[in-house]
Design a protein around this motif. Structure first.
Motif, PDB file in Angstrom:
ATOM      1  N   VAL A 187      37.752  42.827   9.745  1.00  0.00           N
ATOM      2  CA  VAL A 187      36.745  42.783  10.883  1.00  0.00           C
ATOM      3  C   VAL A 187      35.831  44.290  10.859  1.00  0.00           C
ATOM      4  O   VAL A 187      36.603  45.374  10.536  1.00  0.00           O
ATOM      5  CB  VAL A 187      37.432  42.604  12.230  1.00  0.00           C
ATOM      6  N   ILE A 188      34.747  44.122  10.777  1.00  0.00           N
ATOM      7  CA  ILE A 188      33.795  45.415  11.115  1.00  0.00           C
ATOM      8  C   ILE A 188      33.354  45.204  12.464  1.00  0.00           C
ATOM      9  O   ILE A 188      32.319  44.469  12.708  1.00  0.00           O
ATOM     10  CB  ILE A 188      32.828  45.335   9.824  1.00  0.00           C
ATOM     11  N   GLU A 189      33.402  46.498  13.096  1.00  0.00           N
ATOM     12  CA  GLU A 189      32.625  46.739  14.444  1.00  0.00           C
ATOM     13  C   GLU A 189      31.643  47.980  14.201  1.00  0.00           C
ATOM     14  O   GLU A 189      32.086  49.020  13.623  1.00  0.00           O
ATOM     15  CB  GLU A 189      33.752  47.104  15.491  1.00  0.00           C
ATOM     16  N   ASP A 280      45.827  42.791  10.409  1.00  0.00           N
ATOM     17  CA  ASP A 280      47.065  43.207  11.287  1.00  0.00           C
ATOM     18  C   ASP A 280      46.590  44.272  12.386  1.00  0.00           C
ATOM     19  O   ASP A 280      47.511  44.626  13.204  1.00  0.00           O
ATOM     20  CB  ASP A 280      48.098  43.795  10.295  1.00  0.00           C
ATOM     21  N   GLY A 281      45.443  44.709  12.371  1.00  0.00           N
ATOM     22  CA  GLY A 281      44.744  45.527  13.414  1.00  0.00           C
ATOM     23  C   GLY A 281      44.947  46.742  13.371  1.00  0.00           C
ATOM     24  O   GLY A 281      44.286  47.709  14.197  1.00  0.00           O
ATOM     25  N   SER A 282      45.392  47.105  11.930  1.00  0.00           N
ATOM     26  CA  SER A 282      45.486  48.630  11.733  1.00  0.00           C
ATOM     27  C   SER A 282      43.819  49.165  11.196  1.00  0.00           C
ATOM     28  O   SER A 282      42.922  48.209  10.907  1.00  0.00           O
ATOM     29  CB  SER A 282      46.277  49.043  10.614  1.00  0.00           C
ATOM     30  N   ILE A 283      43.598  50.485  11.250  1.00  0.00           N
ATOM     31  CA  ILE A 283      42.286  50.738  10.795  1.00  0.00           C
ATOM     32  C   ILE A 283      42.393  51.387   9.599  1.00  0.00           C
ATOM     33  O   ILE A 283      43.079  51.830   9.173  1.00  0.00           O
ATOM     34  CB  ILE A 283      41.974  52.096  11.749  1.00  0.00           C
ATOM     35  N   ASN A 284      41.338  50.975   8.793  1.00  0.00           N
ATOM     36  CA  ASN A 284      40.960  51.251   7.538  1.00  0.00           C
ATOM     37  C   ASN A 284      40.405  52.620   7.369  1.00  0.00           C
ATOM     38  O   ASN A 284      39.047  52.570   7.453  1.00  0.00           O
ATOM     39  CB  ASN A 284      40.048  50.040   6.721  1.00  0.00           C
ATOM     40  N   ARG A 285      41.099  53.684   7.372  1.00  0.00           N
ATOM     41  CA  ARG A 285      40.756  55.148   7.300  1.00  0.00           C
ATOM     42  C   ARG A 285      39.608  55.211   6.036  1.00  0.00           C
ATOM     43  O   ARG A 285      38.818  56.347   6.309  1.00  0.00           O
ATOM     44  CB  ARG A 285      41.670  55.952   7.623  1.00  0.00           C
ATOM     45  N   THR A 286      40.160  54.945   5.017  1.00  0.00           N
ATOM     46  CA  THR A 286      39.220  55.157   3.942  1.00  0.00           C
ATOM     47  C   THR A 286      37.727  54.439   4.098  1.00  0.00           C
ATOM     48  O   THR A 286      36.788  55.275   3.910  1.00  0.00           O
ATOM     49  CB  THR A 286      39.827  54.522   2.529  1.00  0.00           C
ATOM     50  N   ALA A 287      37.785  53.197   4.344  1.00  0.00           N
ATOM     51  CA  ALA A 287      36.372  52.812   4.583  1.00  0.00           C
ATOM     52  C   ALA A 287      35.826  53.480   5.727  1.00  0.00           C
ATOM     53  O   ALA A 287      34.159  53.582   5.546  1.00  0.00           O
ATOM     54  CB  ALA A 287      36.514  51.126   4.881  1.00  0.00           C
ATOM     55  N   ASN A 288      36.396  53.781   6.832  1.00  0.00           N
ATOM     56  CA  ASN A 288      35.615  54.262   7.777  1.00  0.00           C
ATOM     57  C   ASN A 288      34.829  55.754   7.557  1.00  0.00           C
ATOM     58  O   ASN A 288      34.079  55.919   7.862  1.00  0.00           O
ATOM     59  CB  ASN A 288      36.782  54.444   9.206  1.00  0.00           C
ATOM     60  N   ALA A 289      35.867  56.472   6.903  1.00  0.00           N
ATOM     61  CA  ALA A 289      35.454  57.827   6.477  1.00  0.00           C
ATOM     62  C   ALA A 289      34.199  57.865   5.413  1.00  0.00           C
ATOM     63  O   ALA A 289      33.200  58.726   6.006  1.00  0.00           O
ATOM     64  CB  ALA A 289      36.546  58.606   5.504  1.00  0.00           C
ATOM     65  N   VAL A 290      34.186  56.906   4.782  1.00  0.00           N
ATOM     66  CA  VAL A 290      32.709  56.911   3.738  1.00  0.00           C
ATOM     67  C   VAL A 290      31.790  56.258   4.444  1.00  0.00           C
ATOM     68  O   VAL A 290      30.803  56.515   4.423  1.00  0.00           O
ATOM     69  CB  VAL A 290      33.310  55.743   2.572  1.00  0.00           C
ATOM     70  N   LEU A 291      32.113  55.093   5.453  1.00  0.00           N
ATOM     71  CA  LEU A 291      30.849  54.478   6.056  1.00  0.00           C
ATOM     72  C   LEU A 291      30.200  55.405   7.228  1.00  0.00           C
ATOM     73  O   LEU A 291      28.704  55.164   7.375  1.00  0.00           O
ATOM     74  CB  LEU A 291      31.265  53.242   6.602  1.00  0.00           C
ATOM     75  N   ASN A 292      30.990  56.217   7.653  1.00  0.00           N
ATOM     76  CA  ASN A 292      30.459  57.094   8.839  1.00  0.00           C
ATOM     77  C   ASN A 292      29.903  58.215   8.141  1.00  0.00           C
ATOM     78  O   ASN A 292      29.656  59.301   9.069  1.00  0.00           O
ATOM     79  CB  ASN A 292      31.692  57.183   9.768  1.00  0.00           C
ATOM     80  N   ASN A 293      29.925  58.710   6.894  1.00  0.00           N
ATOM     81  CA  ASN A 293      29.471  59.816   6.121  1.00  0.00           C
ATOM     82  C   ASN A 293      27.981  59.815   5.903  1.00  0.00           C
ATOM     83  O   ASN A 293      27.488  59.709   4.865  1.00  0.00           O
ATOM     84  CB  ASN A 293      30.313  60.269   5.164  1.00  0.00           C
ATOM     85  N   TYR A 294      27.259  59.855   7.121  1.00  0.00           N
ATOM     86  CA  TYR A 294      25.790  59.678   6.849  1.00  0.00           C
ATOM     87  C   TYR A 294      25.322  61.062   7.557  1.00  0.00           C
ATOM     88  O   TYR A 294      26.037  61.775   8.299  1.00  0.00           O
ATOM     89  CB  TYR A 294      25.207  58.287   7.422  1.00  0.00           C
ATOM     90  N   TYR A 295      23.886  61.030   7.360  1.00  0.00           N
ATOM     91  CA  TYR A 295      23.169  62.193   7.999  1.00  0.00           C
ATOM     92  C   TYR A 295      21.887  61.705   8.373  1.00  0.00           C
ATOM     93  O   TYR A 295      21.285  60.564   7.908  1.00  0.00           O
ATOM     94  CB  TYR A 295      23.090  63.382   6.966  1.00  0.00           C
ATOM     95  N   GLU A 296      21.160  62.530   9.377  1.00  0.00           N
ATOM     96  CA  GLU A 296      20.022  62.017   9.931  1.00  0.00           C
ATOM     97  C   GLU A 296      18.923  62.641   8.883  1.00  0.00           C
ATOM     98  O   GLU A 296      18.497  63.872   9.155  1.00  0.00           O
ATOM     99  CB  GLU A 296      19.708  62.498  11.255  1.00  0.00           C
ATOM    100  N   ALA A 297      18.242  61.793   8.030  1.00  0.00           N
ATOM    101  CA  ALA A 297      17.384  62.471   7.280  1.00  0.00           C
ATOM    102  C   ALA A 297      15.848  62.790   7.680  1.00  0.00           C
ATOM    103  O   ALA A 297      15.340  63.598   7.536  1.00  0.00           O
ATOM    104  CB  ALA A 297      16.964  61.650   5.947  1.00  0.00           C
ATOM    105  N   ILE A 298      15.498  61.818   8.821  1.00  0.00           N
ATOM    106  CA  ILE A 298      14.444  61.645   9.399  1.00  0.00           C
ATOM    107  C   ILE A 298      14.866  61.454  10.750  1.00  0.00           C
ATOM    108  O   ILE A 298      15.345  60.623  11.337  1.00  0.00           O
ATOM    109  CB  ILE A 298      13.411  60.697   8.996  1.00  0.00           C
ATOM    110  N   LYS A 299      14.237  62.408  11.816  1.00  0.00           N
ATOM    111  CA  LYS A 299      14.597  62.387  13.171  1.00  0.00           C
ATOM    112  C   LYS A 299      13.189  61.749  13.809  1.00  0.00           C
ATOM    113  O   LYS A 299      12.166  61.781  13.353  1.00  0.00           O
ATOM    114  CB  LYS A 299      15.084  63.794  13.655  1.00  0.00           C
ATOM    115  N   ALA A 300      13.519  60.934  14.906  1.00  0.00           N
ATOM    116  CA  ALA A 300      12.569  60.291  15.635  1.00  0.00           C
ATOM    117  C   ALA A 300      11.842  61.214  16.544  1.00  0.00           C
ATOM    118  O   ALA A 300      12.294  62.235  17.241  1.00  0.00           O
ATOM    119  CB  ALA A 300      13.016  59.082  16.627  1.00  0.00           C
ATOM    120  N   GLU A 301      10.784  61.168  16.163  1.00  0.00           N
ATOM    121  CA  GLU A 301       9.650  62.180  17.095  1.00  0.00           C
ATOM    122  C   GLU A 301       8.338  61.340  17.342  1.00  0.00           C
ATOM    123  O   GLU A 301       7.758  60.497  16.485  1.00  0.00           O
ATOM    124  CB  GLU A 301       9.189  63.248  16.207  1.00  0.00           C
TER     125      GLU A 301
END
Length: 441
Positions: A187-189, A280-301
């Protein structure tokens, strides 16, 4: 020599020489008393002109130094406001991490929310910091931003550079080629924050969904249509900056790009969080670490005219340092909506999503702080350079205009002696005519 009385030629010659000696003595006296060998254009027309230009240059350089010093003072005031904002955001991240812990009840989170609301109000106070009546951090002195404004662009370069939009989510690998371990029954939230409100998307299960359906394949828990909010794409060209120039990924390779659909602060995505959960309800830490490793290249102005501040630090027109101050109000940082609603941490899910919001907000403020610091450093170099230029110009002007006192005293002594000698000889020449009287007795 004939003895005459009507025209005393020796006396006239001596008087003429005395006048010359008097003038030379007066010039020498002026140079010795003033300390300058050029006191007027009469002394040296070209030298006087060059010297006056250098004096104007020195006065201009002194004003440039003063401009740089006051500019540095302004930047110090701005840096103080930004540093206070950094401190507040650091404290807020601690608070939201605490709120995300389920040892707290929702009542505890409501208490923490009150602290967050007050801190967000203080962020707006910090943005209103002033110098000489100029408000610096509210976006009123921003650089030019092309209409209709910029789109929030979040970029993830931690996934394989060979990724394609039609790749299955279950086949995703990191940049080193290692599988993220996302299974078909996972499941992906996905939570995102917009206008201070937190929204949750859920893909249950992952199934055969492709990367391009990472957002659209989800179901919104509050009925929000994600198609109206943001999109996902894969490219090496990320988007366009505030002046419309293309922006590429850091490594020049393909990256996963999350782009807001609407420009400016109204469409700003201020937080994005992925959570991959196993069957089984456990968290996939590997996938989460990679998917959440982003940066804001262009900020809203929002679109803006060029209101950047100009610090004049040169003796010619447009020899200046120009700097725009980005908006660091709570709305621009994604902590408050335009309706005044504040980022909510009243539930575990909302508090968890708020962590990403604080990370992005802190990144924006640190970018502003870095810009201010770099210009401050440049101001120090500028002041040192202007001081050196002023000293060198002063030295060059001194060579042209200042008198060599030893030489001028020697000349003065010579002219003084010659003047006294001429006076004595004039008296002698006048005595010569009286010899004619002896012939008339």
């Amino acid at each position: 020599m004939a003895m005459v009385v009507k025209n005393n030629i020796p006396a006239k010659n001596t008087l003429n020489q005395l006048d010359k000696n008097d003038k030379a003595l007066a010039k020498s006296l002026k140079k010795v008393s003033s300390g300058m060998k050029i006191n007027s254009a009469e002394d040296d027309a070209s030298g006087y002109s060059i010297s006056e230009k250098m004096r104007t240059q020195m006065r201009s350089l002194e004003q440039d130094i003063d401009n740089a010093q006051t500019g540095a003072s302004m930047l110090k005031v701005a840096e103080g406001g930004v540093q206070s904002t950094v401190d507040i955001l650091s404290t807020l991240k601690e608070k939201v991490i605490n709120a995300a812990n389920d040892t707290n009840t929702d009542a505890d989170r409501a208490t923490i929310q009150k602290e967050l609301d007050q801190a967000v109000d203080q962020l707006d106070e910090n943005a209103n910091v002033q110098y000489n009546g100029k408000i610096m951090l509210d976006g009123s002195h921003n650089n030019y931003v092309k209409s209709p404004g910029t789109l929030t662009t979040l970029v993830n370069e931690s996934l394989s550079t060979n990724i394609a939009e039609d790749d299955l989510l279950t086949d995703l690998t990191d940049v080193a080629g290692r599988s993220l371990g996302i299974k078909m029954d996972s499941v992906i939230e996905i939570s995102y924050v917009r206008q201070g409100e937190t929204h949750l998307l859920r893909m249950d299960p992952v199934g055969l969904n492709e990367v391009q359906t990472l957002l659209t394949g989800c179901v919104s828990t509050d009925g929000t249509d994600v198609d109206d909010v943001m999109s996902v794409s894969i490219n090496s060209t990320i988007g366009v900056d505030r002046v419309g120039s293309p922006v590429n990924s850091v490594n020049g390779e393909k990256a996963v790009i999350f782009t807001a659909k609407n420009p400016g602060l109204d469409g700003q995505i201020s937080g994005l969080t992925f959570n991959v959960i196993e069957k089984d309800g456990s968290i996939n830490r590997t996938a989460n670490a990679v998917l959440n490793n982003y940066y804001e290249a262009i900020k809203a102005e929002n679109p803006s005219p060029d209101n950047a501040l100009v610090f004049q630090v040169g003796t010619k027109a447009n020899q200046a340092i120009k700097m725009g101050f980005s908006d660091v109000r709570s709305e621009a940082l994604g902590l408050r909506g335009k309706d005044g609603s504040t980022l909510s941490i009243t539930s575990q899910m909302k508090a968890n999503a708020a962590i990403s919001v604080l990370d992005l907000a802190l990144s924006k403020v640190l970018d502003v702080q870095t810009t201010i610091g770099s210009v401050e450093s440049r101001m120090e170099y500028t002041m040192a350079n202007l001081t050196t230029a002023n000293e060198n110009t002063n030295s060059a002007e001194s060579v042209i205009r200042d008198a060599d006192m030893a030489k001028e005293m020697t000349t003065y002594t010579k002219n003084n002696v010659l003047t006294q000698a001429a006076q004595s000889m004039l008296a002698q020449a006048n005595q010569n005519s009286s010899a004619v009287l002896s012939l008339l007795q």
